[in-house]
Design an enzyme around this catalytic site. Structure first.
Site, PDB file in Angstrom:
ATOM      1  N   ARG A 142     -10.299   2.199   6.467  1.00 38.85           N
ATOM      2  CA  ARG A 142      -9.924   1.324   5.337  1.00 38.85           C
ATOM      3  C   ARG A 142     -10.994   1.311   4.252  1.00 38.85           C
ATOM      4  O   ARG A 142     -10.710   1.072   3.089  1.00 38.85           O
ATOM      5  CB  ARG A 142      -9.709  -0.123   5.820  1.00 38.85           C
ATOM      6  CG  ARG A 142      -8.552  -0.285   6.789  1.00 38.85           C
ATOM      7  CD  ARG A 142      -8.208  -1.759   6.928  1.00 38.85           C
ATOM      8  NE  ARG A 142      -7.384  -2.039   8.096  1.00 38.85           N
ATOM      9  CZ  ARG A 142      -6.065  -1.921   8.137  1.00 38.85           C
ATOM     10  NH1 ARG A 142      -5.419  -1.472   7.083  1.00 38.85           N
ATOM     11  NH2 ARG A 142      -5.399  -2.219   9.231  1.00 38.85           N
ATOM     12  N   ASP A 174       0.824  -1.203   0.000  1.00 43.69           N
ATOM     13  CA  ASP A 174       0.000   0.000   0.000  1.00 43.69           C
ATOM     14  C   ASP A 174       0.860   1.256   0.000  1.00 43.69           C
ATOM     15  O   ASP A 174       0.628   2.176  -0.767  1.00 43.69           O
ATOM     16  CB  ASP A 174      -0.992   0.006   1.183  1.00 43.69           C
ATOM     17  CG  ASP A 174      -0.336  -0.235   2.532  1.00 43.69           C
ATOM     18  OD1 ASP A 174       0.897  -0.469   2.589  1.00 43.69           O
ATOM     19  OD2 ASP A 174      -1.053  -0.206   3.547  1.00 43.69           O
ATOM     20  N   ASP A 184       7.033   3.926   3.269  1.00 45.95           N
ATOM     21  CA  ASP A 184       7.282   5.064   4.152  1.00 45.95           C
ATOM     22  C   ASP A 184       8.793   5.115   4.391  1.00 45.95           C
ATOM     23  O   ASP A 184       9.522   5.684   3.579  1.00 45.95           O
ATOM     24  CB  ASP A 184       6.459   4.818   5.433  1.00 45.95           C
ATOM     25  CG  ASP A 184       6.395   5.999   6.372  1.00 45.95           C
ATOM     26  OD1 ASP A 184       7.469   6.507   6.736  1.00 45.95           O
ATOM     27  OD2 ASP A 184       5.299   6.405   6.760  1.00 45.95           O
TER      28      ASP A 184
HETATM   29  P1  XMP Z   1       7.710   1.412   6.211  1.00 44.86           P
HETATM   30  O1  XMP Z   1       8.194   2.509   7.118  1.00 44.86           O
HETATM   31  O2  XMP Z   1       8.118   0.073   6.690  1.00 44.86           O
HETATM   32  O3  XMP Z   1       6.155   1.506   6.351  1.00 44.86           O
HETATM   33  O4  XMP Z   1       8.062   1.679   4.768  1.00 44.86           O
HETATM   34  C1  XMP Z   1       5.331   0.793   5.523  1.00 44.86           C
HETATM   35  C2  XMP Z   1       4.131   0.297   6.277  1.00 44.86           C
HETATM   36  O5  XMP Z   1       3.716   1.213   7.279  1.00 44.86           O
HETATM   37  C3  XMP Z   1       2.351   1.508   7.170  1.00 44.86           C
HETATM   38  N1  XMP Z   1       2.220   2.954   6.877  1.00 44.86           N
HETATM   39  C4  XMP Z   1       1.083   3.654   6.879  1.00 44.86           C
HETATM   40  N2  XMP Z   1      -0.175   3.253   7.113  1.00 44.86           N
HETATM   41  N3  XMP Z   1      -0.918   5.465   6.716  1.00 44.86           N
HETATM   42  C5  XMP Z   1      -1.170   4.175   7.031  1.00 44.86           C
HETATM   43  O6  XMP Z   1      -2.335   3.831   7.235  1.00 44.86           O
HETATM   44  C6  XMP Z   1       0.325   5.941   6.468  1.00 44.86           C
HETATM   45  O7  XMP Z   1       0.520   7.129   6.184  1.00 44.86           O
HETATM   46  C7  XMP Z   1       1.387   4.977   6.557  1.00 44.86           C
HETATM   47  N4  XMP Z   1       2.732   5.071   6.373  1.00 44.86           N
HETATM   48  C8  XMP Z   1       3.188   3.812   6.570  1.00 44.86           C
HETATM   49  C9  XMP Z   1       1.816   0.646   6.073  1.00 44.86           C
HETATM   50  O8  XMP Z   1       1.177  -0.451   6.662  1.00 44.86           O
HETATM   51  C10 XMP Z   1       3.003   0.156   5.316  1.00 44.86           C
HETATM   52  O9  XMP Z   1       2.877  -1.194   4.931  1.00 44.86           O
HETATM   53 MG    MG Z   2      -1.749   0.333   8.909  1.00 43.20          MG
END
Ligand code: XMP
Ligand code: MG
Length: 184
Positions: free
Chosen positions: A172, A107, A110
């Site tokens: 969601r 999805d 980050d």
């Molecule tokens: P990383 O830091 O591992 O993060 O790249 C990826 C996972 O963190 C969640 N994520 C978010 N979920 N809104 C959300 O609902 C956001 O802005 C957000 N940023 C990160 C997401 O599950 C992703 O797989």
């Molecule tokens: Mg989440």
């Protein structure tokens, strides 16, 4: 729920519309078409990272023309609106992926920690190829460089919800993507 509403409240937080459903669908269709060409005849396995990517994955596979399979893995690194710093496999790969063409469906990237971790797990199984698709990317948050083949949208470093993404379990089911309103 109205898909044209331009703001939404989830618990104590306020969010404003960033991408309406039609805009998302156009990107998903373009990525689906590109994958249909690049993976023609390869019977790819779409591996969706739960929970957030389930909506994106369900739309994306329906834009894929040709044989394909679908599977799921559950990883978790977030609590509330901040990354916890550790990735956990809540449930893992139940399937042998060796010699398979794998399309990872995420999805949002980050920090990149989740995909960096997951790619390591996948490579152990020696798939024929790994293609990574993410609906969203936050370039300003990136700490772990991860190769991405298709990106839906680059967004600012603000928390987002909707289209599968949640705040504390909520949001969601929103058809669009909403970003956190900055506090004044
Ligand atoms: P990383 O830091 O591992 O993060 O790249 C990826 C996972 O963190 C969640 N994520 C978010 N979920 N809104 C959300 O609902 C956001 O802005 C957000 N940023 C990160 C997401 O599950 C992703 O797989
Ligand atoms: Mg989440």
């Amino acid at each position: 729920m109205n898909s044209n509403i331009d703001s939404v409240q989830l618990r104590e937080l306020h969010f404003e519309l960033l991408y309406p459903a039609a805009r998302i669908q156009a990107r998903v269709e373009a990525i689906g078409q590109a994958l249909s060409q690049s993976h023609a005849g390869k019977n790819p396995i779409f591996l969706s990272i739960l929970s957030g990517a389930f909506v994106f994955a369900s739309d994306l596979i329906r834009c894929y023309q040709g044989d394909c399979e679908v599977s799921f893995v559950k990883l978790s690194s977030y609590s509330g609106t901040a990354s916890s710093g550790a990735v956990q496999t809540v449930f893992g790969l139940g399937q042998n992926l060796s010699e398979r063409h794998v399309v990872v469906v995420e999805d949002i990237v980050d920090t990149g920690r989740t995909l960096h971790y997951f790619r390591g797990l996948l490579e152990e199984q020696q798939p024929a190829s790994i293609t990574v698709v993410t609906l969203l990317r936050k370039p300003d948050a990136l700490e772990f460089p991860v190769p991405l083949d298709h990106i839906g949208f680059d967004i600012s470093n603000l928390f987002v919800v909707g289209y599968g993404l949640d705040y504390d379990g909520l949001g969601r089911n929103l058809p669009g993507i909403y970003q956190l309103k900055e506090q004044l």
